[in-house]
Scaffold this active site. Structure first.
Site, mmCIF file in Angstrom:
data_model
loop_
_atom_site.group_PDB
_atom_site.id
_atom_site.type_symbol
_atom_site.label_atom_id
_atom_site.label_comp_id
_atom_site.label_asym_id
_atom_site.label_seq_id
_atom_site.Cartn_x
_atom_site.Cartn_y
_atom_site.Cartn_z
ATOM 1 C CB SER A 32 -3.063 1.507 -8.471
ATOM 2 O OG SER A 32 -2.195 1.380 -7.407
ATOM 3 C CD1 TRP A 61 2.144 -1.168 -2.528
ATOM 4 C CD2 TRP A 61 3.264 -1.858 -0.737
ATOM 5 N NE1 TRP A 61 2.056 -0.189 -1.589
ATOM 6 C CE2 TRP A 61 2.738 -0.578 -0.470
ATOM 7 C CE3 TRP A 61 4.019 -2.499 0.264
ATOM 8 C CZ2 TRP A 61 2.934 0.084 0.752
ATOM 9 C CZ3 TRP A 61 4.210 -1.840 1.476
ATOM 10 C CH2 TRP A 61 3.667 -0.574 1.701
ATOM 11 C CG HIS A 85 1.415 -1.512 -9.065
ATOM 12 N ND1 HIS A 85 0.279 -2.058 -8.519
ATOM 13 C CD2 HIS A 85 1.252 -0.167 -8.999
ATOM 14 C CE1 HIS A 85 -0.531 -1.084 -8.141
ATOM 15 N NE2 HIS A 85 0.042 0.076 -8.425
HETATM 16 C C1 GTR Z 1 0.843 3.133 -3.659
HETATM 17 C C2 GTR Z 1 -0.182 2.776 -2.630
HETATM 18 C C3 GTR Z 1 -1.094 1.716 -3.154
HETATM 19 C C4 GTR Z 1 -1.563 2.019 -4.568
HETATM 20 C C5 GTR Z 1 -0.559 2.753 -5.418
HETATM 21 C C6 GTR Z 1 -1.107 3.479 -6.644
HETATM 22 O O1 GTR Z 1 1.767 4.011 -3.225
HETATM 23 O O2 GTR Z 1 0.507 2.312 -1.485
HETATM 24 O O3 GTR Z 1 -2.172 1.508 -2.276
HETATM 25 O O4 GTR Z 1 -2.755 2.682 -4.549
HETATM 26 O O5 GTR Z 1 0.124 3.706 -4.714
HETATM 27 O O6 GTR Z 1 -2.216 4.000 -6.625
HETATM 28 O O7 GTR Z 1 -0.376 3.527 -7.623
#
Ligand code: GTR
Length: 436
Positions: free
Chosen positions: A278, A369, A419
């Protein structure tokens, strides 16, 4: 044309564009643009865009292509630094790295070592803790994964000996963080993301640093963390091209590599692979681009500002990320909010900056996302430079079905699910590691 029909057409244009080796690709989409910061998840509403080429046609024809790429690579690195992540300081600093603890871990299968790095400049001193696991029975130095974690080294394994970070943490009941302080309750709470036993059983090491030890993940006008060591290099209105937090994290990973190369005899310092999930996956790619000592890079579900093409503006967009996380990138990047076509770069070129070192881009099918298809396209388009340099590109031609992995010099997988980073992902990263 029905929506379904249009999106299939767009898809086939994209895949034929993906086979274009080096010219800019014109991709056709709808001229409609999603409303300000309202996320779009519809392929049919991806705006029209033209990607900047990795190398232009004249460069591609150069007799000494390696030398021509070397020049172009420098230019791309400068553009990503100036316009997106922010440049790192070049003034001097001192760094020391001391072992503070070691013992057996993972049921006796791993050697656990903890190091404290102290970085000092004329402006002060800053400490960062590095945790390293290597196979207990290794007969020599092993290749090693190195990645940042989100809530402290003690969260990666249920091991009582791991130091609890003193740095600021985001509050989280699940991770045992109260009043922005990590506690005993956090031990092992991220262990599903760090399968230490699986990794050491495969004969590899795994090392980690808490990202907040380098720079707390909050917007404080770049006052704390390693930014405080270089006050003359803070981003400002006059200097909108200086390091944001992602660049600071990348700089910290380079310091962790210094420590590994100098002090950790159990790890082969020339075979350290930077990995991240992420926001930390965005960081892994930028780290691999800026520091060629890293043997390879792995970005897991890195999305916008990571592997996903900014111009697709699907899921998280540049405008949205700069608004919610104003400290991640340099101030210059905000010019491209709702204005991605003006970017002189896009993320397939970031993947290309890893060449010819191995690179892995990974997505999860439900992680819309992060735009899995945009992550795949970056890997596919970025891989053209590998082919031009005479190595192998990404074998996959089309965006695959969930639970497909293509592991090679340029790798991509689409895990079925959300995710996250889990043992399925790591199983493939271990396969990838075997080529080093
Ligand atoms: C989210 C963000 C993403 C991603 C994620 C994370 O809120 O929008 O870009 O980086 O966090 O790091 O878990």
């Amino acid at each position: 044309m029905t929506r379904h029909h249009r999106s299939e057409t767009t898809r086939s244009l994209i895949s034929s564009a993906a086979t274009l080796a080096f010219t800019g690709c014109i991709l056709i989409g709808s001229p409609l643009r999603a409303q300000k910061f309202e996320p779009n998840y519809d392929e049919a509403l991806v705006p029209k865009y033209e990607l900047p080429p990795i190398v232009d046609a004249a460069t591609a024809e150069e007799h000494d292509f390696n030398a021509a790429w070397g020049k172009r690579r420098k230019e791309l690195l400068r553009l990503f630094g100036e316009q997106m992540y922010g440049s790192q300081p070049t003034t001097s600093f001192q760094v020391s790295c001391q072992k503070i603890e070691s013992g057996k871990s993972a049921g006796g299968k791993a050697l656990r070592q903890q190091f404290r790095q102290t970085i000092s400049t004329d402006s002060g001193e800053h400490s960062i803790d590095l945790l390293v696991f290597t196979p207990q029975d290794a007969s020599g130095p092993v290749p090693c994964f190195l990645g940042l974690n989100f809530y402290g080294n003690h969260t990666v394994a249920p091991d009582q000996e791991i130091e609890i970070t003193q740095s600021w943490c985001r509050n989280s009941e699940d991770k045992g963080v109260k009043d922005n302080r990590a506690t005993e309750a956090g031990r092992g709470t991220s262990s599903s993301r760090w399968p230490v036993e699986l990794i050491v059983d495969a004969g590899f090491g795994v090392a980690t640093v808490y990202c907040g030890d380098i720079d707390p993940d909050r917007h404080d006008e770049f006052q704390d963390g390693v930014h405080a060591l270089f006050p003359e290099h803070r981003p400002s209105q006059e200097h909108p091209d200086r390091w944001g937090t992602i660049s600071a994290w990348a700089w910290g990973l380079s310091r962790a590599l210094d420590c590994i190369q100098q002090e950790v005899a159990e790890v082969d310092g020339n075979r350290v692979v930077v990995v991240g999930h992420s926001r930390l996956g965005k960081t892994a790619l930028w780290t691999g681009a800026t520091d060629t000592r890293f043997a390879a890079a792995i970005s897991n579900d890195s999305g916008c500002g990571g592997a996903a093409l900014s111009r697709r503006a699907i899921g998280e967009t540049v405008g949205r990320i700069n608004t919610v996380f104003p400290h991640w990138f340099c101030p210059n990047f905000k010019q491209y909010n709702e204005n991605e076509n003006a970017l002189p770069i896009d993320q397939h070129q970031l993947v290309a900056l890893l060449a010819p070192r191995p690179v892995y881009v990974a997505s999860a099918s439900e992680d819309l996302w992060a735009d899995p298809r945009g992550e795949f396209l970056s890997a596919k388009l970025g891989s053209s430079i590998y082919v031009q340099l005479g190595t192998m590109g990404l074998a996959l031609e089309e965006f695959p079905q969930p639970d497909t992995a293509s592991v090679g010099r340029v790798s991509y997988h689409l895990r079925k699910g959300k995710h996250d980073i889990n043992a399925w992902d790591w199983g493939h990263y271990i396969e990838f590691m075997k080529q080093l």
